[in-house]
Every structure is written in C-alpha cells, then in structure tokens.
Scaffold this motif. Structure first.
Motif, PDB file in Angstrom:
ATOM      1  N   THR A  31       0.840  -1.198   0.000  1.00 37.95           N
ATOM      2  CA  THR A  31       0.000   0.000   0.000  1.00 37.95           C
ATOM      3  C   THR A  31       0.875   1.248   0.000  1.00 37.95           C
ATOM      4  O   THR A  31       0.636   2.198  -0.761  1.00 37.95           O
ATOM      5  N   THR A  34       2.421   1.747  -3.491  1.00 31.89           N
ATOM      6  CA  THR A  34       1.538   2.308  -4.515  1.00 31.89           C
ATOM      7  C   THR A  34       1.430   3.821  -4.352  1.00 31.89           C
ATOM      8  O   THR A  34       1.274   4.549  -5.323  1.00 31.89           O
ATOM      9  N   LEU A  35       1.523   4.283  -3.108  1.00 31.71           N
ATOM     10  CA  LEU A  35       1.474   5.725  -2.888  1.00 31.71           C
ATOM     11  C   LEU A  35       2.806   6.363  -3.283  1.00 31.71           C
ATOM     12  O   LEU A  35       2.843   7.401  -3.948  1.00 31.71           O
ATOM     13  N   ILE A  37       4.978   5.507  -5.439  1.00 39.00           N
ATOM     14  CA  ILE A  37       5.232   5.510  -6.878  1.00 39.00           C
ATOM     15  C   ILE A  37       4.682   6.786  -7.521  1.00 39.00           C
ATOM     16  O   ILE A  37       5.127   7.208  -8.582  1.00 39.00           O
ATOM     17  N   ASP A  38       3.740   7.406  -6.841  1.00 42.99           N
ATOM     18  CA  ASP A  38       3.110   8.634  -7.333  1.00 42.99           C
ATOM     19  C   ASP A  38       4.129   9.728  -7.647  1.00 42.99           C
ATOM     20  O   ASP A  38       3.900  10.573  -8.506  1.00 42.99           O
ATOM     21  N   TYR A  41       6.336   9.286 -11.575  1.00 46.48           N
ATOM     22  CA  TYR A  41       5.909   9.160 -12.970  1.00 46.48           C
ATOM     23  C   TYR A  41       5.070  10.366 -13.372  1.00 46.48           C
ATOM     24  O   TYR A  41       4.505  11.077 -12.529  1.00 46.48           O
ATOM     25  N   HIS A  42       4.976  10.556 -14.685  1.00 45.63           N
ATOM     26  CA  HIS A  42       4.220  11.710 -15.178  1.00 45.63           C
ATOM     27  C   HIS A  42       2.775  11.301 -15.401  1.00 45.63           C
ATOM     28  O   HIS A  42       2.478  10.350 -16.103  1.00 45.63           O
ATOM     29  N   LYS A  43       1.864  12.055 -14.795  1.00 44.87           N
ATOM     30  CA  LYS A  43       0.461  11.649 -14.874  1.00 44.87           C
ATOM     31  C   LYS A  43      -0.234  12.247 -16.093  1.00 44.87           C
ATOM     32  O   LYS A  43       0.022  13.389 -16.459  1.00 44.87           O
ATOM     33  N   GLU A  50      -6.703  15.177 -10.401  1.00 43.11           N
ATOM     34  CA  GLU A  50      -6.122  13.844 -10.540  1.00 43.11           C
ATOM     35  C   GLU A  50      -4.603  13.873 -10.430  1.00 43.11           C
ATOM     36  O   GLU A  50      -3.972  12.856 -10.206  1.00 43.11           O
ATOM     37  N   GLY A  54      -1.252  11.594  -4.465  1.00 43.91           N
ATOM     38  CA  GLY A  54      -2.063  10.659  -3.677  1.00 43.91           C
ATOM     39  C   GLY A  54      -3.559  10.887  -3.747  1.00 43.91           C
ATOM     40  O   GLY A  54      -4.296  10.449  -2.861  1.00 43.91           O
ATOM     41  N   PHE A  55      -4.031  11.554  -4.802  1.00 44.77           N
ATOM     42  CA  PHE A  55      -5.470  11.829  -4.888  1.00 44.77           C
ATOM     43  C   PHE A  55      -6.304  10.546  -4.789  1.00 44.77           C
ATOM     44  O   PHE A  55      -7.227  10.447  -3.981  1.00 44.77           O
ATOM     45  N   TYR A  56      -5.944   9.563  -5.611  1.00 48.88           N
ATOM     46  CA  TYR A  56      -6.747   8.329  -5.639  1.00 48.88           C
ATOM     47  C   TYR A  56      -6.652   7.560  -4.327  1.00 48.88           C
ATOM     48  O   TYR A  56      -7.619   6.963  -3.866  1.00 48.88           O
ATOM     49  N   ALA A  57      -5.473   7.608  -3.716  1.00 52.57           N
ATOM     50  CA  ALA A  57      -5.290   6.907  -2.451  1.00 52.57           C
ATOM     51  C   ALA A  57      -6.182   7.506  -1.371  1.00 52.57           C
ATOM     52  O   ALA A  57      -6.925   6.790  -0.684  1.00 52.57           O
TER      53      ALA A  57
END
Lengths: 87, 592
Positions: A31, A34-35, A37-38, A41-43, A50, A54-57
């Motif tokens: 868990t 996954t946070l 890794i935010d 990378y380029h979103k 978005e 950590g928006f989705y988390a």
C-alpha cells in the motif's frame, strides 16, 4: 472421504497469527509503495485534481470510511429489522 | 433466405425435449443445445431476416448488427457456462425454465420490431419466475409471486407505451425512440423496471437470493442485461439515464455493507454495476456506449462467477449468511480462488476484466465534464471493491473459522467457474478481443501508467480502510436481520391496499347486491304482480295527498281494487290482438 477430512482438519495457513501478521505487513508495504510511486511518474489526467499527490489513495480511503460510517451509523438504525419482520 | 434458424427459437424449441429427457441424457442435451444455438448464431450474417406481416406491421425476428450480436454472443457463453454448472440439477421445471429464459433473452436481443420484442419480454418474466419458484421454499414462492407481479406491472407499462408509440409513428420497428412523447416515457419506465432502477429495483434483491442455486446464475445474466440492451438501442444519450445510473451505482453499496445474506450482497452489487452501464448509455458518446456494452459483457461473466462461487458454498454447506460462514478456504480452495478472481474482476483490478470496461465509462464521464457523476462513480468503484471485492470472499472463506468442514465443490461446478474465471482474466489481459466486438470502432487503451497506478492506489487504500476498520472493530458486524428497502411499499403496503380495496370494492359489491339483487327485483316483482292496481293505488294516493281529500282515499282505493279483481281491463285481449296481428303480418311478408 477420509483423506479430505484429514486435509480439512489441518490448521490452515491463516490459523496461525504470525502468518496473518506477515500478510498484513506485506499488504501495508505494498500500500505504501503504490502511494510512493506517485512521485516518480508523469500523470496523464483529465481533471486537474487527478494530478495531486495521492489523490486516488486518499479518495479511496476516505470513500470507504464514509461508506462504512454511513452504513453502520445511519442506514442500519433506519432500515434494520428482525428477520421475521415480513412474516 | 439464409440457412439458419432465429436464435430464440433454437433454445425455446430445444426446451421441448426436456419434457421427456431424464438424467444424463437431459444433462448432455443441455450442454449441446446452447452450443448448437451458438453455431447457428455464428452462421447468420449482419442484416435483417425472418420478417413477416402482422396486422399490417412488419414483424422481424432477426435484426443482426454489432449491438445485438455482442449481446447474443455473451448470452450464449453464459448459457453454456451455467448449464455446465447446473449439470447435477435433476429438476425438469428448472431446466425448461432456464432454457426458455435464455431463448427469450435472445428473442428480445434480435427482435427487429416492438411486437415480437414484447412477446419475448413477457416470456422472460414468466420463465424467470419459475427459476425463483423452483426453490420451493415458502420464502421463494412468496418472492417469486412478488417478482411476477412487479414484472407484469412493468410489462403492461411497456405494452401501453408500445401500442401508443406504434399508433403515433405508424411503425413497429425497434430502433431509436428517445424520450419525447408520453408513449416513450411509458416504454422508458417499463424497461426501467427490468433494469432495476431505484425504487423499482427491490424485486431484484428480493427474488435473486431466494432463487435456486443454479437459477440465480441465469437470472443475474439476462433480465437486467436485456434491459440495458433495450436502453442502448432505444435511448442512447438520454440525459435522465445519467442520473438514474448514478443513483444505481451509489445507493446499493450502502445496503451491501450491512447485508448478511451474501447472495443478497451480490444482488445489490449487480444493481451497482448496471448503474455504470446506464450512466454510459446516458452519456451516449461512442466511448460511453462502448464502455456500457463492454461492461455488460464483463459483468455477466464476473457476476455469474461470484454467484456461482456463493452457490457452490451454499450447495456444500447449506448456508449463505455471513454470520454462519467463514474459514472455508481450507475446505474449498478452488472455489475460493475462483471467487477471488471474480472479486478482482468486479473491483476492476488491472489484468482483470472489470478494469478494461469500467474505465471506459469513467473516462467518458470525465471527457463530458460530468464532475459530480465522475466523483460518484469513483466512490462506487471504491465501494464495490469494499463490499463485493473484499466482503464476499472474506466472510465466506476467511474471517473467523465457522467450524464448517465440507467437500470442495463438485467437478462440473469447478469447471464452470474455471471457464468464467479464465474469461475474466483473458479479457482483462487481452481486451482487444472484446473491443473488436463493440458497436463502435475504438482504439481505447486501458493500460496507461497513469490509469493502472491510479486504480491500484484506489483499490489498495480501499482495502487499507477495510483492514483498519476491521482491526479497530468499527466494521459493522454481520447481524441476522432484514433490511428494509423499497419493497417495503408493497410488502407492507399490499395488505393495507388489500384492506382498502376490500372496503371499497366489496362495499360497492355489497351495496349492489343488497339494492339490485335483493331489494329492487323484489319491489319490481311485487309491482308487476299486479301493475294496474299498484299504479292506480299509487296515483290515487298522490291525488288525495295533493287535493287533501283524505276521506275519499279509502273508497277510491277500494274501487281500484275491485276493478282489478274483476279484470275490467282489456290488457289480456289487447295482447292477444297484437300477437295475432304481428303473426298475420309476418305470414304476409313470408309468403308475398
């Protein structure tokens, strides 16, 4: 039949508390990863929020807490009846 | 003319031999039949076939385009899988009902006109009812009766709409309808009942968990999905659908969290998933429609898989409430694994089927700048993972050890679940095979880094919330209970309605009986027993009342009575003369 009983009565993987603890540690680590890794990378986002860190988390976590709190403390007192309510 | 049969007829006629077949022969026939029907379907090219004239309208039994074909394919796939799963069932009612049910769904899907569509629509209702009734428990029979009533009401609404629509447009063709006239609203609502829209959804969560173990697998695939197909064909881009879909995706997850019966949890999550499809159809762009259809395709597989795994648990343990289950991963490892594949698929984990279709609807909502819709769908995505993705496998197979020890599910059930699980992973990993079948050409790419990471974060942190709430003891413990839903209106309301109707209609009936059956004829017969005297005596009374000469009343009445007794009226003679005259006249006419 006898064989299947034997296998059934063996203590399972999750009967041992240390296994459960190990699983939880792995889960918490994943868990966190996954946070983490935010940052790396380029979103490609459609909505601006978005791209927040950590928006989705945060959304996933908060959504589930709200879901459980509303279900347990608001919905359940409103709709729960005894099993024979309709009989 | 092409060398094939209308797809619906293959299954519906194929159900006939089931009346005589028994045991193995019946099982084998049930395995072969949907395969034959599938081959038959594959032999049919795109186009319209089997059109007949009915009362001046064109009835078309086969309209084949990409939209109807993809539903035809998945309906066949799920029929094959479900029949493998139901190999052990030795119940004629269930076998026939399930086969006709699948045939009726194909009938709706390939109907080119509203008349034949309606016939198949009603066939869906009737056959589905038997799949509920066939469990033969008191609860199942009551739920089946309620299911039937709700769907008959919806069907009548649809029929009224169809008749008015045909009247207005002069055509019975089944195509785009759009929400305009009153007729289209009736059709819209009639279809909405089958689609389990909010407030008319409770038949689903009421009846599906009461149906037979194998019946529920069929039920979860056909009724709601044919309604989705209807909406995609007749109402794409209708804004109302966006909001209906949002409500469907949102509210059931709250119920699912507190529900104890695990098949009922799945029924709520079925509504939640259909919500995504309805939103997609409402948005109406190519991406959104594609997403809705792809999601319907995937949902049939993963929801079927989840229902199959819970059915297997029920088959082996006889229990389905979360309070009674737990720790079954030791006894049923394969069922547990397949259940987790289904759970991962419905939760839209990357590499599982839900991921490649749900994201299309989400992205279509985002492109349409539908912020609120997008937020609710994201909430529903987290929620569905919570209740279907985690809760189902956790309470059935892990959680506390219930002490239940049973055998692994039978081989044919494992095979059926295995096929469904394989397809879930295959489609999730190689989505282009599914995308090729979609109604609109697409180059949609689900596997972008942003998308995969975002979804993984969402799911992991939802799981984190579940874990922490469970460890903290806040997660609602499962309780044996009934949760009130919209069916309260008719389950508690019906006895009231019955009483009110009893008062009103039986009151009118009573009144009518008293006045028109008992009092009125009695009075009439008294009057006509001696009409002349009665009339005179009444007239005399009126006259004396008017003039005030009450002394003469008695004598006048007496004289009236005397005249009557002496038959001093030529009525009888008059009748005789009239009859003779008429007889003479008719003779004259007859001979001359």
């Amino acid at each position: 039949m006898k064989k299947s009983n034997e296998t059934n009565d063996k203590p399972g993987m999750f009967d041992k508390p240390e296994n459960v603890k190990r699983l939880l540690v792995i889960f918490f680590t994943l868990t966190g990863l996954t946070l983490g890794i935010d940052l790396f990378y380029h979103k490609h986002a459609i909505f601006p929020w978005e791209e927040y860190f950590g928006f989705y988390a945060v959304y996933g976590f908060v959504a589930c807490v709200i879901l459980v709190v509303i279900s347990k403390f608001i919905l359940r007192p409103l709709v729960m009846r005894k099993e024979d309510y309709y009989d | 003319m092409i060398n094939a049969l209308p797809p619906a007829l293959v299954l519906i006629l194929g159900a006939l031999p089931l009346i005589f077949l028994k045991g193995k022969a019946k099982g084998v026939w049930l395995l072969i039949l949907p395969v034959l029907s599938f081959i038959n379907l594959l032999a049919i090219p795109v186009g319209s076939f089997w059109s007949y004239d009915f009362l001046g309208f064109e009835v078309v039994l086969g309209k084949f385009d990409k939209l109807s074909l993809i539903f035809g394919y998945i309906f066949h796939i799920v029929a094959i899988i479900s029949n493998i799963y139901a190999w052990h069932v030795d119940d004629r009612v269930q076998s026939i009902a399930a086969t006709v049910y699948a045939g009726a769904a194909l009938g709706v899907t390939f109907a080119g006109d509203l008349f034949s569509l309606f016939v198949f629509w009603e066939m869906l209702t009737i056959s589905a009812t038997f799949l509920v009734l066939a469990r033969r428990t008191k609860a199942a029979i009551a739920a089946g009766a309620r299911y039937f009533m709700v769907h008959v009401a919806g069907g009548l609404c649809l029929l009224a709409g169809i008749i008015m629509h045909v009247q207005e447009t002069g055509s019975a063709a089944f195509g785009f309808i759009g929400l305009e006239s009153f007729a289209s609203y009736l059709i819209f609502i009639g279809v909405g009942v089958n689609c389990a829209w909010p407030f008319v959804h409770s038949w689903l969560v009421d009846a599906y968990p009461e149906a037979t173990i194998t019946g529920t697998i069929f039920l979860s695939a056909f009724t709601t999905k044919t309604a989705v197909y209807f909406l995609a064909r007749a109402f794409p881009g209708t804004e109302a659908l966006i909001w209906i879909g949002v409500a469907m995706a949102g509210f059931p997850i709250f119920y699912a969290v507190i529900e104890n019966d695990l098949r009922r949890v799945l029924a709520y999550s079925l509504i939640n998933q259909v919500g995504f499809m309805v939103v997609g159809i409402g948005i109406g762009t190519h991406l959104a429609i594609n997403g809705a259809i792809a999601h319907a395709f995937n949902d049939i597989l993963f929801k079927g898989l989840l229902f199959m795994s819970m059915g297997a648990v029920m088959y082996r343990t006889g229990k389905i409430n979360a309070t009674d289950l737990g720790g079954l991963y030791k006894s049923m490892p394969w069922t547990c694994t397949f259940c987790i594949v289904g759970a991962a698929s419905i939760s839209a984990f990357p590499l599982f089927s839900g991921f490649v279709s749900k994201s299309m609807v989400m992205e279509a909502a985002a492109h349409g700048e539908l912020r609120f819709v997008w937020f609710v769908l994201l909430f529903a995505s987290a929620g569905v993972f919570h209740h279907a993705g985690i809760k189902i496998p956790f309470f059935a197979f892990f959680s506390h050890d219930s002490g239940l020890r049973c055998k692994e599910a039978p081989k044919h059930m494992l095979l059926a679940m295995g096929i469904a699980a394989f397809l879930c992973i295959f489609i999730g990993t190689f989505p282009q095979f599914l995308y090729q079948l979609l109604p609109f050409a697409t180059d949609y790419a689900p596997y972008t880094a942003s998308h995969v990471i975002a979804q993984t974060q969402l799911l992991f942190f939802s799981a984190l919330a579940f874990t922490l709430l469970l460890l903290a003891g806040i997660y609602p413990a499962e309780i044996r209970s009934v949760n009130l839903d919209a069916d309260l209106v008719y389950r508690k309301g019906a006895p009231w309605l019955y009483r009110v109707c009893d008062k009103i209609f039986n009151g009118i009936n009573d009144f009518g009986d008293r006045v028109f059956v008992q009092q009125f004829p009695a009075k009439l017969s008294r009057f006509f027993s001696d009409p002349a005297r009665n009339l005179q005596s009444y007239g005399v009374r009126l006259l004396t009342e008017a003039t005030g000469e009450e002394k003469t009343l008695a004598s006048r009445q007496e004289s009236a009575e005397r005249r009557t007794r002496n038959l001093a009226y030529p009525v009888g003679g008059g009748v005789l003369l009239t009859v003779s005259f008429l007889a003479a006249v008719s003779l004259v006419f007859f001979f001359f």
